[in-house]
Scaffold this motif. Structure first.
Motif, PDB file in Angstrom:
ATOM      1  N   ASP A   3       0.851  -1.190   0.000  1.00 63.68           N
ATOM      2  CA  ASP A   3       0.000   0.000   0.000  1.00 63.68           C
ATOM      3  C   ASP A   3       0.880   1.231   0.000  1.00 63.68           C
ATOM      4  N   ASN A  31       0.223   1.674   8.836  1.00 61.57           N
ATOM      5  CA  ASN A  31      -0.573   0.840   7.942  1.00 61.57           C
ATOM      6  C   ASN A  31      -2.013   1.345   7.952  1.00 61.57           C
ATOM      7  N   GLN A  33      -4.452   0.669   6.112  1.00 61.83           N
ATOM      8  CA  GLN A  33      -5.453  -0.327   5.735  1.00 61.83           C
ATOM      9  C   GLN A  33      -5.754  -1.321   6.856  1.00 61.83           C
TER      10      GLN A  33
END
Length: 59
Positions: A3, A31, A33
């Motif tokens: 990502d 992170n 996500q």
């Protein structure tokens, strides 16, 4: 799949990390996500409230 963080969001992310609103994972990475728990979300809201209280008293 790796990502990527949109460069337009990087300043806000760095600010949130610096103000300890969000935390990095065990590897020192952000992170966006990853899922969060209600407890984690409540901690973020609480931290923002504390920051706003401090800002209000410093004016």
């Amino acid at each position: 799949m790796i990502d990527k963080i949109n460069i337009l969001n990087s300043g806000a992310i760095q600010t949130a990390i610096a103000l300890k609103i969000v935390k990095l994972d065990a590897d020192g990475k952000f992170n966006p996500q990853a899922g969060i728990t209600r407890t984690d979300a409540a901690a973020m809201v609480s931290q923002v409230q504390e920051i706003l209280k401090r800002a209000a008293t410093n004016q």
